[in-house]
Design an enzyme around this catalytic site. Structure first.
Site, short mmCIF file in Angstrom:
data_model
loop_
_atom_site.label_atom_id
_atom_site.label_comp_id
_atom_site.label_asym_id
_atom_site.label_seq_id
_atom_site.Cartn_x
_atom_site.Cartn_y
_atom_site.Cartn_z
N GLU A 212 -1.61 -9.39 2.95
CA GLU A 212 -1.58 -10.03 4.27
C GLU A 212 -2.95 -10.47 4.76
O GLU A 212 -3.07 -11.38 5.60
CB GLU A 212 -0.95 -9.08 5.31
CG GLU A 212 -1.75 -7.85 5.66
CD GLU A 212 -1.43 -6.63 4.80
OE1 GLU A 212 -1.64 -5.50 5.25
OE2 GLU A 212 -0.98 -6.83 3.65
N HIS B 19 -3.42 -5.23 -0.10
CA HIS B 19 -2.90 -5.77 1.15
C HIS B 19 -2.93 -7.30 1.10
O HIS B 19 -3.92 -7.92 1.52
CB HIS B 19 -3.73 -5.28 2.33
CG HIS B 19 -3.54 -3.85 2.68
ND1 HIS B 19 -2.66 -3.42 3.65
CD2 HIS B 19 -4.10 -2.72 2.16
CE1 HIS B 19 -2.70 -2.10 3.73
NE2 HIS B 19 -3.57 -1.65 2.84
N CYS C 53 0.84 -1.20 0.00
CA CYS C 53 0.00 0.00 0.00
C CYS C 53 0.88 1.25 0.00
O CYS C 53 1.49 1.57 -1.02
CB CYS C 53 -0.97 -0.03 1.18
SG CYS C 53 -2.34 1.14 1.02
#
Length: 571
Positions: free
Chosen positions: A531, A529, A398
């Site tokens: 994750e 993102h 990001c």
């Protein structure tokens, strides 16, 4: 449908979320379809506008919901994909009830906390509990509900009352209460004290809820006499007093519950079949045992602005752990406060400046996660420059991707004033700009959020090889600034490749260096993102590639991995 309610007492932060997630693991591995709900008693509509220092990270869901970080625990442990409605807040409930009152849905009644608010809470739970979350369209069998905060808090009272009524609405045979409490050790004698838990259960029972299971958090296993005393004074069978002592890693918590027959106790209470099917052998080998067996260290520098609270980057840390287990590398995570890398810190805090640069130079990989605000941005840019020029594996997420573009524009294109309009609205070289569709007046829920499609521009890039995809990938987003599309031709001409874009081709999603991976071992930025979709046993491809590169294992991995062939464009 069956319900398991997990509450907490004495203090917050005892691990209710991990307990609830671990119960979900047990029930799922007994053959049941499990869903999860998190109740947060704060007045915010969601966690989106809260500081990470206040509440940890904001976990983003596929539908764009900005939720509590425990929703991430549920998704990672149980392997499900939740929605924004699976996070209930006081703000959402009051908003819902007030909107109904304004429409006249209450037919002239005096709208009150009881019954209108408590009914709305129960209706909400029943509605979202039936939403399929396993990706197969199956209606869940069991809903695990975590009540945030501590029993007795004024904020949670309407939810406690709603749950008291709920047991009569769904039937006592369909609901199981688990209370997580603290058994501290006071003084040099080392005696485990039961009084805080006794009082906590007393408060819970005075509110109309009687726990089926008492999960006692402690540093060491509960002594037999302590369990006897808790069973006697808390009106719980001794077998239902659980020792939840510290373990080597969180993936051992389901195993700890299994050892104490929690699956049998819950299934018996809820009249469920299948507890004898429980098999956690794969969970043990792929996660708990593997994490403890890792020996070859890989040193990663995390360059951020919330380094004082690890929960602010919880999903990033978990993704690194998932990747390390897959790569058979032991994670050594070095926290680097970005502001301490800046020239100003050299004058104001020379000790921290030197220590931070020493950590960065010793790292085998550098990660710059997402973030907002200008504090520490110049330090992140310096870290990115160090990684690029010294060929240290770099992953930017990001803001970390936007930092790549700013650093490249300044030091390769020679645009010394290059910046984001977030940090320098009057910059003469705006390489990162505000997205036109985002609100400039409202903060909550107005970013580009949730799962979005990234179209791969070539199969000859690291990202395509890691994802094993030839056309597109779907990942979750949370941002309001983007790479300036007007600057892309100049950046690409100088050697920065935007190998992933959105479906319009105008929004940049993945960036790599032209020479990657040949000249640089790993240099990649993602606007999304990754994750948020990483799971134990199924790590995020970008995090796996990053860890493999830092461990000097990426080349062999890519050689042994099938190269994606370009197929038809996505429909």
């Amino acid at each position: 449908m069956k319900f398991v309610i997990v509450s907490g007492g004495v203090v917050s932060g005892l691990g209710k979320g991990i307990t609830a997630s671990s119960i979900g693991v047990l029930l799922k591995n007994c053959g049941m379809k499990v869903t999860s709900v998190k109740i947060d008693p704060y007045l915010n509509i969601d966690a989106g506008t809260m500081s990470p220092f206040e509440h940890g990270e904001v976990f983003v869901l596929d539908d764009g919901g900005e939720g509590d970080l425990d929703l991430g625990n549920y998704e990672r442990f149980v392997g499900i994909n939740l929605t924004k409605d699976h996070n209930i807040t006081t703000g959402k409930i009051y908003q819902h009830v007030i909107e109904k009152e304004r429409k006249g849905d209450y037919l002239g009644k005096t709208v009150q906390v009881v019954p209108h608010l408590t009914d709305a809470i129960q209706d909400w739970i029943l509605r979202v509990g039936h939403i399929p979350v396993d990706g197969q369209g199956s209606v869940p069998d069991v809903c695990v509900i975590e009540l945030g905060g501590t029993v007795g808090d004024i904020e949670s009272m309407p939810f406690v009352e709603a749950l008291r009524q709920f047991q009569f609405r769904v039937g006592e045979e369909n609901i199981c209460y688990v209370h997580v409490s603290l058994v501290p050790v006071i003084g040099v004698v080392g005696e485990q004290k039961t009084k805080p838990t006794q009082h906590s259960v007393q408060v819970l029972r005075s509110l109309g809820l009687s726990p089926t299971l008492l999960a006692c958090r402690s540093t060491e296993p509960l002594e037999a006499a302590v369990r006897d005393k808790l069973a006697l004074f808390c009106h719980v069978p001794k077998a239902n007093v659980l020792t939840m002592h510290d373990v080597s890693n969180i993936w051992r918590v389901p195993l700890l519950l299994e050892e104490q027959n929690v699956h049998h106790i819950i299934c018996k209470k809820l009249h469920l079949q299948g507890s004898e099917k429980l098999d956690l052998s794969e969970w043990r080998s792929v996660t708990a045992d593997r994490w403890d067996s890792l020996v070859d260290p890989v040193r990663i520098a995390m360059v951020g602005k919330y380094t004082g609270l690890s929960d602010a980057y919880l999903s990033v840390i978990k993704s690194l752990q998932h990747a390390c287990m897959e790569a058979r590398s032991k994670l050594v995570l070095e926290w680097v406060e970005a502001a301490n890398l800046e020239e100003e810190a050299k004058q104001t805090n020379p000790v921290e400046y030197a220590a931070s640069w020493a950590k960065l130079r010793a790292a085998q990989g550098i990660l710059v996660p997402g973030g907002f605000g200008n504090r520490g941005v110049e330090g992140k840019i310096l870290a990115c420059n160090y990684a690029r020029t010294n060929k240290v594996p770099y992953l930017g997420i990001c803001l970390g991707m936007q930092v790549v573009v700013i650093e490249f524009a300044r030091n390769v294109l020679g645009l010394t004033d290059a910046n984001s309009t977030e940090f320098a609205p009057g910059t003469s070289a705006p390489v990162v700009v505000f997205m036109p569709e985002v609100s400039t007046t409202h903060m909550g829920g107005t970013m580009r959020l949730g799962s979005r499609r990234t179209v791969l521009q070539t199969v000859s890039c690291t990202a395509a090889k890691l994802y094993q995809k030839d056309a597109y990938i779907d990942e979750r987003h949370r941002h309001r600034y983007e790479v300036n599309p007007d600057m892309v031709p100049r950046l690409e001409e100088a050697g920065l490749r935007f190998v992933g874009r959105d479906e319009t081709g105008e929004r940049m999603e993945i960036v790599e260096l032209e020479s990657s991976p040949a000249g640089h071992p790993f240099f990649l930025g993602a606007q999304f993102h990754p994750e948020f979709k990483s799971r134990p046993g199924k790590p995020s491809p970008l995090f796996l590639g990053f860890i493999l590169a830092a461990s000097k294992k990426l080349d062999n991995f890519l050689v042994n991995t099938r190269s994606p062939m370009k197929g038809p464009p996505p429909s």
